[in-house]
Scaffold this motif. Structure first.
Motif, short mmCIF file in Angstrom:
data_model
loop_
_atom_site.label_atom_id
_atom_site.label_comp_id
_atom_site.label_asym_id
_atom_site.label_seq_id
_atom_site.Cartn_x
_atom_site.Cartn_y
_atom_site.Cartn_z
N TYR A 49 0.84 -1.21 0.00
CA TYR A 49 0.00 0.00 0.00
C TYR A 49 0.87 1.26 0.00
O TYR A 49 0.63 2.19 -0.77
N LEU A 50 1.88 1.28 0.85
CA LEU A 50 2.75 2.44 0.91
C LEU A 50 3.51 2.63 -0.41
O LEU A 50 3.66 3.76 -0.90
N SER A 51 3.97 1.52 -0.98
CA SER A 51 4.68 1.60 -2.24
C SER A 51 3.79 2.13 -3.35
O SER A 51 4.20 2.97 -4.15
N LEU A 52 2.54 1.65 -3.38
CA LEU A 52 1.60 2.07 -4.41
C LEU A 52 1.25 3.54 -4.26
O LEU A 52 1.27 4.31 -5.22
N ARG A 53 0.95 3.94 -3.03
CA ARG A 53 0.53 5.32 -2.81
C ARG A 53 1.68 6.31 -3.03
O ARG A 53 1.54 7.29 -3.76
N VAL A 54 2.81 6.04 -2.38
CA VAL A 54 3.95 6.95 -2.50
C VAL A 54 4.53 6.92 -3.91
O VAL A 54 4.83 7.97 -4.50
N GLY A 55 4.66 5.72 -4.47
CA GLY A 55 5.24 5.60 -5.80
C GLY A 55 4.38 6.26 -6.87
O GLY A 55 4.90 6.93 -7.77
N THR A 56 3.06 6.10 -6.77
CA THR A 56 2.16 6.71 -7.75
C THR A 56 2.22 8.23 -7.67
O THR A 56 2.32 8.92 -8.70
N LEU A 59 5.48 9.44 -9.10
CA LEU A 59 5.52 9.31 -10.55
C LEU A 59 4.76 10.43 -11.23
O LEU A 59 5.23 11.03 -12.20
N LEU A 60 3.57 10.75 -10.71
CA LEU A 60 2.77 11.81 -11.31
C LEU A 60 3.46 13.17 -11.19
O LEU A 60 3.38 14.00 -12.10
N VAL A 61 4.14 13.38 -10.07
CA VAL A 61 4.87 14.64 -9.90
C VAL A 61 6.05 14.70 -10.88
O VAL A 61 6.30 15.74 -11.52
N GLN A 62 6.78 13.60 -11.00
CA GLN A 62 7.93 13.58 -11.91
C GLN A 62 7.51 13.80 -13.35
O GLN A 62 8.24 14.44 -14.13
N MET A 95 -5.58 12.15 -16.68
CA MET A 95 -4.48 13.10 -16.62
C MET A 95 -3.67 13.05 -17.91
O MET A 95 -3.58 12.00 -18.57
N VAL A 96 -3.09 14.18 -18.26
CA VAL A 96 -2.33 14.32 -19.50
C VAL A 96 -0.89 14.65 -19.17
O VAL A 96 -0.61 15.46 -18.26
N VAL A 97 0.04 14.01 -19.88
CA VAL A 97 1.47 14.27 -19.72
C VAL A 97 2.09 14.45 -21.10
O VAL A 97 1.45 14.19 -22.12
#
Length: 309
Positions: A49-56, A59-62, A95-97
């Motif tokens: 859960y922590l990996s999914l939440r923090v990683g997601t 990633l979106l910020v990056q 979301m668009v990137v």
């Protein structure tokens, strides 16, 4: 150098003894098997859960992802709403990137699920092709593929960490003997040539082999989920060839126009058959031509069924 070797041996000996004492203490306090399995399961879920939440979120910020306003692209949301009505998913955040190559992916988040689309795809694909691609990503959300993959990876990490903890006294002791023997010989860099150094290398090779086997299994499962998402998208939209065309367009957009003669060529030298096969084994996605071929066969089967009716 001899004195340094003695200090190194004592240091790693203390580490081995400390880890042994810790393991012995844990063994005396060991819970029953049911509690132990439950503890591992809880650790897996928490870390996943922590990996999914923090990683997601990271990633979106990056990627500098921006949510696409509904009023700005009503046609896109019309396609999205139509698919949501036919699939077992809630309306995700769109979301668009801007990526180096056109791509799209779905993310299972702790709150609202997200579909990320490269802005170039909104121009590159026509209505039917974009619908097929979006249905493919929604199929991943429908089956919670990224969540399952994350939890599976977390479970592997938990098991590997526990296994490493169990063998840590041996690892520390063998490492200390190898490094100390190298210092005694007057050549600290030759630790791998000593008997304990070779034992440590064999242990490392065994761990690497086990991790490679787990990685291959996970990547194979990921490729199967891509085929399943393609099939689900084709079933929902009724247009498998539209998704096939979308995949081909994305593949062409990601391929250098002038091949290996282009100054922008970034794929390296031409791969041999063995390198190509190895890359396929460790890839998370099947080859585009294989996915397109399956979609074309499905379209042909659909036409035959319609003619029989």
């Amino acid at each position: 150098m001899f004195l340094v070797g003695v200090v190194v041996l004592l240091f790693y000996g203390l580490l081995a003894y400390g880890s042994y004492v810790a393991l012995a203490t844990l063994w005396r306090l060991r819970p029953d098997p049911t509690t132990a399995v439950l503890a591992v399961a809880v650790l897996t879920v928490v870390f996943g859960y922590l990996s999914l939440r923090v990683g997601t979120a990271r990633l979106l910020v990056q990627l500098d992802a921006r949510e696409l306003p509904r009023e700005r692209s009503p046609g896109v949301y019309e396609v999205l709403d139509g698919l949501v009505g036919r699939m077992d998913v809630e309306t995700p955040r769109l979301m668009v990137v801007r990526l180096q190559t056109p791509n799209a992916f779905a993310l299972d988040t702790a709150g609202r699920d997200t579909v990320v689309v490269d802005a170039a795809l909104l121009r590159l694909l026509d209505h039917a092709e974009f619908e097929g691609l979006l249905a493919h990503e929604l199929a991943h959300l429908e089956r919670r593929d990224s969540l399952v993959q994350t939890l599976a990876f977390s479970a592997v990490q938990t098991v590997v960490s526990l296994a490493y903890t169990v063998v840590s006294p041996v690892v520390f002791l063998v490492s200390g003997l190898a490094f100390a023997a190298a210092w005694f010989r007057g050549d600290p860099a030759s630790w791998a040539e000593t008997v304990p150094g070779r034992v440590r290398q064999r242990l490392e090779q065994g761990v690497a082999l086990a991790m490679a086997a787990v990685t291959l299994f996970a990547r194979a499962h990921s490729r199967r989920r891509e085929y399943a998402a393609d099939a689900r998208a084709a079933a929902v939209t009724g247009r498998p060839l539209a998704l096939a065309r979308a995949l081909e367009k994305i593949e062409r957009a990601a391929t250098p126009e002038f091949g290996i003669l282009s100054p922008l060529w970034i794929r390296g030298e031409v791969e041999s058959g063995e390198e190509h096969a190895l890359r396929d084994l460790f890839s998370t996605h099947p080859r585009t031509e294989d996915r397109v071929e399956r979609l074309r066969r499905r379209a042909a089967d659909d036409r035959v069924r319609v003619e029989i009716r």
